[in-house]
Design an enzyme around this catalytic site. Sequence first.
Site, PDB file in Angstrom:
ATOM      1  CG  ASP A  85      -1.902   1.156   1.184  1.00 42.16           C
ATOM      2  OD1 ASP A  85      -1.747   2.043   0.305  1.00 42.16           O
ATOM      3  OD2 ASP A  85      -2.821   1.183   2.018  1.00 42.16           O
ATOM      4  CG  ASN A 112       1.286   3.181 -13.723  1.00 43.37           C
ATOM      5  OD1 ASN A 112       0.863   3.842 -14.664  1.00 43.37           O
ATOM      6  ND2 ASN A 112       0.565   2.218 -13.146  1.00 43.37           N
ATOM      7  CE1 TYR A 177      -4.834  11.259 -10.904  1.00 43.60           C
ATOM      8  CE2 TYR A 177      -5.469  13.094 -12.320  1.00 43.60           C
ATOM      9  CZ  TYR A 177      -4.913  11.836 -12.157  1.00 43.60           C
ATOM     10  OH  TYR A 177      -4.431  11.162 -13.262  1.00 43.60           O
ATOM     11  CE  LYS A 181      -1.375  11.591 -11.680  1.00 52.83           C
ATOM     12  NZ  LYS A 181      -0.378  10.517 -11.769  1.00 52.83           N
ATOM     13  CB  THR A 212      -7.650   2.155 -18.675  1.00 56.23           C
ATOM     14  OG1 THR A 212      -8.507   3.082 -18.004  1.00 56.23           O
ATOM     15  CG2 THR A 212      -6.251   2.739 -18.804  1.00 56.23           C
TER      16      THR A 212
HETATM   17  N1  LIG Z   1      -6.162   6.603 -17.736  1.00 54.77           N
HETATM   18  C1  LIG Z   1      -6.025   7.875 -18.048  1.00 54.77           C
HETATM   19  O1  LIG Z   1      -6.818   8.441 -18.814  1.00 54.77           O
HETATM   20  C2  LIG Z   1      -4.876   8.682 -17.491  1.00 54.77           C
HETATM   21  C3  LIG Z   1      -4.761  10.020 -17.890  1.00 54.77           C
HETATM   22  C4  LIG Z   1      -3.704  10.769 -17.421  1.00 54.77           C
HETATM   23  C5  LIG Z   1      -2.798  10.212 -16.539  1.00 54.77           C
HETATM   24  N2  LIG Z   1      -2.945   8.915 -16.142  1.00 54.77           N
HETATM   25  C6  LIG Z   1      -1.956   8.412 -15.194  1.00 54.77           C
HETATM   26  O2  LIG Z   1      -1.435   7.162 -15.634  1.00 54.77           O
HETATM   27  C7  LIG Z   1      -1.199   6.305 -14.514  1.00 54.77           C
HETATM   28  C8  LIG Z   1      -1.988   5.019 -14.669  1.00 54.77           C
HETATM   29  O3  LIG Z   1      -3.366   5.376 -14.815  1.00 54.77           O
HETATM   30  P1  LIG Z   1      -4.523   4.287 -14.922  1.00 54.77           P
HETATM   31  O4  LIG Z   1      -5.648   4.970 -15.596  1.00 54.77           O
HETATM   32  O5  LIG Z   1      -4.001   3.006 -15.436  1.00 54.77           O
HETATM   33  O6  LIG Z   1      -4.893   4.120 -13.364  1.00 54.77           O
HETATM   34  P2  LIG Z   1      -5.837   3.008 -12.684  1.00 54.77           P
HETATM   35  O7  LIG Z   1      -6.597   3.699 -11.613  1.00 54.77           O
HETATM   36  O8  LIG Z   1      -6.598   2.276 -13.724  1.00 54.77           O
HETATM   37  O9  LIG Z   1      -4.784   1.999 -12.030  1.00 54.77           O
HETATM   38  C9  LIG Z   1      -3.988   2.435 -10.977  1.00 54.77           C
HETATM   39  C10 LIG Z   1      -3.259   1.249 -10.354  1.00 54.77           C
HETATM   40  O10 LIG Z   1      -2.643   1.759  -9.153  1.00 54.77           O
HETATM   41  C11 LIG Z   1      -2.959   0.892  -8.081  1.00 54.77           C
HETATM   42  N3  LIG Z   1      -3.032   1.619  -6.812  1.00 54.77           N
HETATM   43  C12 LIG Z   1      -3.929   2.578  -6.461  1.00 54.77           C
HETATM   44  N4  LIG Z   1      -3.745   2.934  -5.176  1.00 54.77           N
HETATM   45  C13 LIG Z   1      -2.701   2.199  -4.706  1.00 54.77           C
HETATM   46  C14 LIG Z   1      -2.039   2.118  -3.448  1.00 54.77           C
HETATM   47  N5  LIG Z   1      -2.431   2.842  -2.385  1.00 54.77           N
HETATM   48  N6  LIG Z   1      -0.999   1.265  -3.332  1.00 54.77           N
HETATM   49  C15 LIG Z   1      -0.609   0.488  -4.381  1.00 54.77           C
HETATM   50  N7  LIG Z   1      -1.203   0.512  -5.586  1.00 54.77           N
HETATM   51  C16 LIG Z   1      -2.242   1.364  -5.747  1.00 54.77           C
HETATM   52  C17 LIG Z   1      -4.334   0.312  -8.429  1.00 54.77           C
HETATM   53  O11 LIG Z   1      -4.599  -0.864  -7.710  1.00 54.77           O
HETATM   54  C18 LIG Z   1      -4.205   0.115  -9.933  1.00 54.77           C
HETATM   55  O12 LIG Z   1      -3.643  -1.147 -10.231  1.00 54.77           O
HETATM   56  C19 LIG Z   1      -1.599   7.128 -13.276  1.00 54.77           C
HETATM   57  O13 LIG Z   1      -0.465   7.756 -12.750  1.00 54.77           O
HETATM   58  C20 LIG Z   1      -2.576   8.131 -13.825  1.00 54.77           C
HETATM   59  O14 LIG Z   1      -2.652   9.293 -13.044  1.00 54.77           O
HETATM   60  C21 LIG Z   1      -3.965   8.149 -16.588  1.00 54.77           C
END
Ligand SMILES: NC(=O)c1ccc[n+]([C@@H]2O[C@H](COP(=O)([O-])OP(=O)(O)OC[C@H]3O[C@@H](n4cnc5c(N)ncnc54)[C@H](O)[C@@H]3O)[C@@H](O)[C@H]2O)c1
Length: 270
Positions: A85, A112, A177, A181, A212
Amino acid sequence: MTSIYIKTEEYSSMENSTPIYDSLYKKKVIVTGGATGIGSYITRYFYEQGSQVFVLDIKKKESIDLVESLPNTKTKIKPEIYYCDLIDINSIEEVFKNIYTQFGYLDVLCNNAADDERHDWEKISSSEWDYFQNINLKSQFFCIREFSKYVSFNNGSSIICMGSISYLNGSTEMPSYTTAKSGIVGLVNTMANILGKKGIRINLIQPGWVMTEKQLSKWIDKKAEEMIEENQLLEGRISPDEPAKLVLFLASDQSKMITKQIINLDGGWV
Ligand SMILES: NC(=O)c1ccc[n+]([C@@H]2O[C@H](COP(=O)([O-])OP(=O)(O)OC[C@H]3O[C@@H](n4cnc5c(N)ncnc54)[C@H](O)[C@@H]3O)[C@@H](O)[C@H]2O)c1
């Protein structure tokens, strides 16, 4: 206006879809949040390079399912899963130490993990605000610090942080958030100054809206599609393999003189 819904399964056949970077073979790579979403693509892509991946996540079942879905081959190493965590700094310290003790020096860190749950700026409590700062910003700093203790000083060390364009594109639905960021920009700049002389590179990827499974099921509706079409300069949608491909490049020796950079992967949105 046409509405295009992209199913992530369309992007799941990834074998041979990326260049093979010789320099990533057998590299030891930590991917936070590597169980689902973009992180699962990053995990899979490093696995396909022959890297040894360590997934740090709170989603146990999803982590196990991902690892089991990867084929057993002689040249590739199945990822190791660590329940961690990232809100808990002691847990971060413990996991990095355990990985180093068991596997030796590390080469790549991909920061990530994140939580982009929407929150109302007029209602968010102090502890909720702190939670979003902790997972989205503070955890990245402490992973960088632990990584730098156990890094292999061979000039092939690379940190890639995942930010977001959401603090630049007028987003209003998740102020803690987006603030976190934007903080990653300062974090990456400062840590690049500190770590450069040690041979550790650090760069920041700022994705736009990435399709996603979670985004598709929770947020991508007709209005969202229209917003993307209005704002992206490029047609089409950003699939989760796009940031994963960029992560590989930034981790590899092909980018060995690139550090302290911010790359927007947003189809030209901002
Ligand atoms: N999907 C998008 O549109 C998007 C856009 C801009 C930036 N991002 C960035 O890209 C990255 C990945 O995004 P995503 O959409 O795949 O996110 P997501 O929410 O789908 O997945 C995040 C992952 O982080 C893990 N996680 C969350 N809290 C946690 C904790 N306390 N300890 C350990 N693990 C933890 C979750 O279990 C999950 O596997 C992130 O940094 C996000 O901010 C995503």
